[in-house]
Scaffold this active site. Sequence first.
Site, PDB file in Angstrom:
ATOM      1  N   THR A   1      -9.457   2.362  12.015  1.00 41.92           N
ATOM      2  CA  THR A   1      -9.911   3.019  13.248  1.00 41.92           C
ATOM      3  C   THR A   1     -11.396   2.794  13.506  1.00 41.92           C
ATOM      4  OG1 THR A   1      -8.261   4.693  12.745  1.00 41.92           O
ATOM      5  CG2 THR A   1      -9.791   5.197  14.522  1.00 41.92           C
TER       6      THR A   1
ATOM      7  N   LYS B   1       0.878  -1.166   0.000  1.00 36.65           N
ATOM      8  CA  LYS B   1       0.000   0.000   0.000  1.00 36.65           C
ATOM      9  C   LYS B   1       0.920   1.222   0.000  1.00 36.65           C
ATOM     10  CE  LYS B   1      -2.930   2.710   3.081  1.00 36.65           C
ATOM     11  NZ  LYS B   1      -3.963   2.742   4.122  1.00 36.65           N
TER      12      LYS B   1
END
Lengths: 255, 73
Positions: free
Chosen positions: A206, A96
């Site tokens: 998150t 990524k």
Amino acid sequence: MLKIADRTYHSRLLLGTGKYPSFEVQKKAVEVSQAEILTFAVRRMNIFSAEQPNFLEQLDLTNYTLLPNTAGAKTAEEAVRIAKLAKASGLCDMIKVEVIGDQRTLLPDPIETLKASEKLLAEGFIVLPYTSDDVVLAKRLENLGVHAIMPGASPIGSGKGLVNPLNLKFIVEQSEIPVIVDAGIGSPKDAAYAMELGADAVLLNTAVSGARDPVKMAEAMKLAIDAGRLGFEAGRIEEKEYATASSPTIGMMTL
Amino acid sequence: MAYLGGEKGMSITVNGKQVELFESVQQLLAHYSLENRIVVVEVNRDIVMKENYATTRLSHGDVVEIVHFVGGG
């Protein structure tokens, strides 16, 4: 099925592994999420207390694809260095690309992201760049040959959801590679919305790890993503300004 | 001999900290009980692949990074 390069996945949820309250909660959350791709960061090891547990080392790695990120990089060069370190583990060849250009918003630097992606493609990586939701940038990255495009929904960790669904929709429509909406997801409705727009997958961290009950939220996200995908495939109705009766307007008895 | 520091005063920098010099990357990893851990090693910004741990000699002043995977999004 989600297809990235030559790999296929049942799950359309990519899960981050940061900031869970405990390894036990994290393990359960990963399990119920049914995610098959997990992201990690590359950092210095605290070699002076090396006995401290490491989450990755507790995973059965045959069940997961590791997607290390280049978080911490501010330039293409730094991102390439981190990517090479990750690959040298022998555990992964996907990366990524995350090159942050602004510390307050953690928004990606589009130019450095493009440069890093180009270099990493030349090195044989499977490249998934985290980008802003810029439609032209997404096209430029696709033209380079990246294997998926990962536009942010809103700033990392903000939980603001999809602040520019129109741009995300444009990116989805134009892309012939998978579009993975990454960053800013706050609740299951955001994940479902991204999937309804036609995204191929959602990457979040998150929203699960910071939830009051991360395990329950992991399941909620999995269901939301499945529901959103089904909804997209089913084809939603057109929006209208005024009502259209669902019940017949003829054959009504005299009241 | 694995340990080359001490009296000779030779050292290397590992993860930003000065430590005694070891003969090879393998000796360094063994000293910190990292042989069976998932780590990646860089010496002076060059990645050292696992198969070269034993043959990669360290010298005074070398800068070593030992990294691993941590939680992240």
